[in-house]
Design a protein around this motif. Structure first.
Motif: not given
Lengths: 669, 364
Positions: A115-116, A167-168, A170, A249, A263
């Protein structure tokens, strides 16, 4: 050849567009999603965005960006992952049902989910339930089989047979200093899922984004199942779920070379476990409460074009409670685990095209439970990965060596022995002709999974003498992509054949009265994965996307020649599986049709008729429309899922919901 | 093929005179009406996998040495259910406790259901029935709600139940009393005594920790109980705290308990007690012996390494052959047949987790 020349010209054009007219591209993308910024620079090839990244990689890599996921109608992470080839999802049905990802029959414990950029860990069960992540704030999903070409990552990402990277989003503040994205999903069986994502540029240096969502569902869907010639016509019960997720974030640009990203993630859920369908006994009262909080920090320093460093740290706390009301008395078990994780990766490119990386990870995990005779295990893991990557227009090559050192302690009893191991991986992709988008690739990876805390220490069945479960993966494949201007915008095909070998497979074996975890299994898998996709411009504003995957997988038990399961297909592994998607983009509407198929499977290692699970197809249809007004956009999507309305089973006695509907309303600013 | 075993079982029905619940009976107070001279067949109970809805009953044809497909599924066009725990042949009927499905099923000798009784408590929770014993027109069964229930075999209804203790398991009857293992899910250390006439619990007898699936009345009239102890050899405990698996003898006249010898599975034939012994954590302890109940001497039986995961042991009352089921990793069980001296005779393939073989003799 003519076509190839055209293609070459087209690529040049695209390349120019990409370099010279970035704003135009971003705008175009932004129409689909406010934050769909493409921030992966390193591996962008000259083909530009039209040619998927997976074509140039030396081991199978598949990637879905937010816009594509929306186009596919994916509402959950598992919906999107279903479109990847060579990957299967074990799904216990319904919204609260666990969903895990297995690569090429190896089992979910061989898949790292990150996760990221930071791996999500569960040292108790060793597998990650991907249903706990929301897709709403995800910008990209990447599935790697074998070792990724991206060597600038944590050592943990070298330490599994494959990985799913989430990937969250950005936020991108090129045009405005804040973004707001809200979404409400509602569906059959009492499903409601509102979410909000807000991001704000605070100053030149600081920006933040906050995400929150709530999910509830009754999940009491009706199902039909045959018990011999008797039809069971019932409803799932005790399958409700309620979940809260929050994420914060903070992005800090220290200077033009250094960034810091923090995060915080909070997850809280309570759900009923409906359990498997038991003939003549519909009772289910087991409740599961989950809490998962983590904070992670990522720092990057790009010293120069030739040197960069990234470091990350994470603290993870997971707690769950399993409560059940039974005639024999209530049970109430609590489990708590933490992870403290540190990682640093140094990258250098001394010669253009040739890069090296050195990654060092440290992790501390512990588990405490209220179960009888809990041993309170703790684990110290040191991972060191050294990798080299070479790329020129014709060749992509990656080699890595991972060193693992693990030591464990327990408060009572005996801990497992220390584990030390070197694991190599190598991969190569070769493009024989300048003008043809054709590549050949080959890769090899030797890796293992360590036994989980459950495998080692769970009540009586745990076995502290377990050895790691080893996997060897060999992949040979070819990828081809091309464009035929004025007819087909692009067409790509990849075909991979592979051989996997699992040794010391960890399985539970029956002994007198008690089961015991043991290293007895050996599995040999031969398979073929085929992926194809194309994009056709029918007219201005009219587009057609077609993708398809086909997987052949012969995964056989080769433990004991004398046994009844010798050369039987291993449990829950279809020989043939596939998926397909057709999307039509019209100026006023998007139409998407999805199909997934799996041939017969067996619920046990023995391929007898009693154990057979029928093949299934799952069809779904999705219609969406986007409205724009100035900077605002509004999107409505209607989904009809499992159109065939069959309660097929992925896991035996866990029927899937029949036809059901969802509506999604999204507003972006 | 199918028709043949049907014929056989029909013949059995015609012969039916007197039966008792499987092998754990025939005690002193009731002399056998006639002595069996031939075993015509046997029912094989396969417990099935947890959550697998695959309990089954097969028929073993003694003459042909063949095992049928699932009798229950053939007769009823549905599965017996989840976790077939125990099977009892009594009078003209068969009784099965199905633990996961929480029901007791009454069948004719072809396994055709006569009546199926769902078992739940007042709060509608399944009570998971476990083991059975039959005497004087009643079948008694334990259940995880801590009770023993009485099933009248004529009216086919439950006529009472009595609280006995936490997680009761195997039980037997002797001298007008029921003896019930109280496992306490591993923490129990008693055998509950229930007076059959008044159907009330009269006392708890203290035994070694965790009496579990073995509780039989042997041919000598004594009750034999196996306690599982606390899994001796577990590194989490010092050696001084290890409690070994042991067979104990209860005198049904005095209710005195005497510890006899180490054991995991027991099966009785005349003066001989066949014993399998395997401590979970201590592979060196594993052995299979014949223990003479009179002389208290043991002699070798078979090499236990040929049965790495035994699930049950039953003895053919006529031939004295010993049937031991073995559950190999990942596949259906094998039924290994040895003669009374331990010479290997035959291996038959059965269903998942074969847990009982109920013999049908020609006096039944």
């Amino acid at each position: 050849m003519k076509g190839n020349n055209h293609a070459c010209k087209l690529w040049r054009y695209v390349f120019c567009c990409l370099v010279l007219l970035p704003l135009k591209m971003w705008t175009q993308e932004k129409r689909d999603t406010l934050t769909g910024k493409v921030h992966s620079i390193e591996n962008v090839t000259i083909q530009g965005r039209r040619i998927p990244k997976n074509i140039t990689t030396s081991s199978p890599t598949q990637l879905l960006k937010k816009a594509e996921m929306e186009r596919l109608g994916a509402l959950e992470v598992s919906d999107a992952v279903r479109h990847f080839s060579g990957v299967s999802i074990k799904d216990y049905g319904g919204i609260g049902g666990m969903k895990t990802v297995s690569i090429r029959s190896l089992g979910a414990q061989h898949t790292t989910v990150s996760y990221d950029g930071v791996a999500v860990s569960d040292c108790q069960s060793g597998q990650v339930d991907i249903s706990r992540f929301s897709l709403d704030n995800v910008s990209q999903l990447t599935m790697n089989i074998g070792q990724s070409d991206n060597i600038y990552q944590t050592a943990k990402m070298f330490a599994s047979a494959g990985s799913l990277s989430i990937e969250t989003v950005r936020p991108d503040f090129d045009e405005q200093t804040y973004h707001l994205s809200t979404r409400v999903k509602a569906g059959s069986f009492g499903m409601l899922n509102p979410s909000i994502l807000y991001s704000k540029k605070l100053s030149h240096q600081f920006s933040l984004s906050a995400y929150g969502d709530y999910l509830r569902a009754d999940g009491n869907y009706p199902f039909e199942m045959w018990n011999g010639s008797q039809l069971i016509n019932s409803k799932r019960n005790n399958s409700d779920i309620e979940t809260y997720r929050t994420e914060l974030n903070l992005f800090t640009t220290l200077n033009d070379k250094q960034d810091l990203k923090a995060k915080f993630y909070l997850f809280d859920s309570k759900r009923g476990l409906p359990g498997s369908v038991i003939y003549d006994n519909p009772y289910a009262a087991e409740r599961l409460y989950d809490r998962n909080y983590f904070g992670q920090l990522k720092y990057e320093n790009r010293f120069s074009d030739r040197w960069k460093l990234q470091a990350s740290g994470k603290f993870n706390y997971s707690w769950n409670r399993d409560y059940n009301k039974q005639a024999s008395g209530d049970t109430d078990d609590h489990f708590r685990q933490t992870e403290s994780y540190l990682s640093a990766t140094l990258w250098t490119e001394p010669v253009r095209g040739l890069s090296f990386s050195l990654a060092q990870d440290f992790a501390y995990n512990d588990l405490s439970t209220t179960l009888r005779e809990c041993q309170y295990p703790e684990r110290f893991t040191l991972l060191t990965a050294l990798a080299a990557h070479y790329r020129n227009p014709h060749i992509t090559a990656t080699a890595s060596l991972l060193n693992t050192y693990i030591t464990e302690n327990v408060k009572t009893g005996t801990a497992a022995d220390d584990r030390k191991r070197l694991s190599p991986a190598i991969s190569l992709s070769w493009k024989p002709f300048d003008n043809a988008g054709w590549r050949i690739r080959a890769s090899y990876k030797d890796i293992f999974r360590v036994p989980t805390f459950n495998d080692l220490y769970y009540l009586l069945i745990g076995n502290n003498r377990l050895k790691p479960e080893n996997t060897k993966q060999v992949n040979i494949g070819t990828t081809w992509s091309n464009a035929f201007p004025s007819i087909i915008d692009y067409l790509n095909i990849s075909i991979d054949a592979y051989y996997n070998r699992v040794n010391n497979k960890i399985v539970a074996i029956p002994t007198m009265f008690v089961w015991k975890m043991s290293n007895v299994g050996k599995v040999e898998t031969l398979g073929i994965d085929i992926n194809a996709g194309c994009e056709v411009s029918l007219a201005e504003g009219y587009k057609l996307y077609v993708t398809g995957t086909y997987n052949f997988m012969q995964a056989e038990d080769i433990t004991d020649r004398e046994s009844k399961i010798w050369r039987n297909q291993i449990a829950y592994t279809p020989k043939h599986a596939g998926s397909g998607n057709v999307t039509i983009e019209l100026p006023w509407l998007n139409l998407t049709y999805n199909i997934t198929y799996a041939s017969e499977r067996y619920r046990m290692s023995q391929n007898s008729n009693d154990n057979r699970i029928a093949p299934y197809t799952d069809n779904s249809l999705s219609i969406s429309r986007m409205f724009h007004w100035k900077k605002q956009s509004f999107r409505i999507q209607l989904d009809a899922l499992n159109l065939g309305n069959k309660n097929y089973e992925i896991v035996r006695f866990y029927p899937m919901p029949g036809r059901n509907y969802k509506i999604t309303l999204a507003y972006n600013l | 093929m199918k028709k043949n075993w049907y014929k056989q079982t029909l013949m059995v029905i015609a012969l039916g005179v007197f039966t008792a619940c499987s092998d754990d009976n025939d005690n002193v107070p009731e002399p056998p009406v006639n002595v069996p001279t031939e075993t015509v067949g046997a029912y094989i109970l396969n417990t099935g996998n947890y959550g697998g809805n695959d309990a089954s009953i097969q028929y073993l044809d003694m003459e042909k040495g063949t095992v049928s497909t699932d009798l229950y599924a053939a007769a009823n066009a549905e599965s017996l259910g989840d976790l077939g725990q125990d099977l009892c042949l009594y009078g003209s009927k068969l009784y099965a406790t199905v633990s996961g499905s929480s029901k007791i099923v009454i069948m004719d000798k072809n396994c055709k259901v006569i009546k199926s009784i769902p078992l739940t408590n007042d709060e509608n929770q399944p009570i998971s029935p476990r083991y059975m014993t039959a005497i004087d027109g009643n079948v008694y069964f334990t259940a995880y709600d801590g009770t023993v229930s009485r099933l009248d075999t004529l009216s086919m209804s439950i006529t009472g139940s009595v609280k006995v203790g936490d997680h009761p398991e195997a039980l037997t009857n002797a001298n007008g009393k029921l003896y019930v293992n109280i496992s306490g899910y591993g923490s129990g250390k008693s055998v509950a005594v229930v007076d059959i006439k008044t159907f009330t619990k009269t006392k708890d007898l203290e035994v070694i920790l965790n009496p579990y699936t073995q509780c039989i009345t042997a041919d000598d009239g004594y009750v034999y109980v196996v306690s599982c102890g606390n899994y001796a050899g577990d590194s989490k405990k010092p050696e001084s705290e290890w409690i070994y698996q042991s067979m104990q003898r209860i005198d049904p006249k005095t209710d005195e308990v005497e510890s006899i010898c180490p054991a995991t599975y027991i099966a009785n034939n005349g003066d001989n007690m066949y014993i399998l012994y395997a401590e979970y954590y201590l592979p060196d302890t594993h052995k299979a012996v014949i223990y003479d109940l009179k002389t208290r001497k043991e002699s070798p039986f078979i090499n236990i390494s040929s049965i790495p995961s035994p699930q049950s042991m039953n003895i053919d009352p006529v031939s004295g052959d010993v049937y031991i089921s073995n559950a190999p990793y990942g596949s259906t069980s094998d039924l290994m047949i040895y003669d009374k001296d331990g010479n290997f005779k035959k291996k038959l393939s059965t269903g998942y987790f074969t847990s009982k073989v109920v013999f049908i003799t020609n006096n039944q």
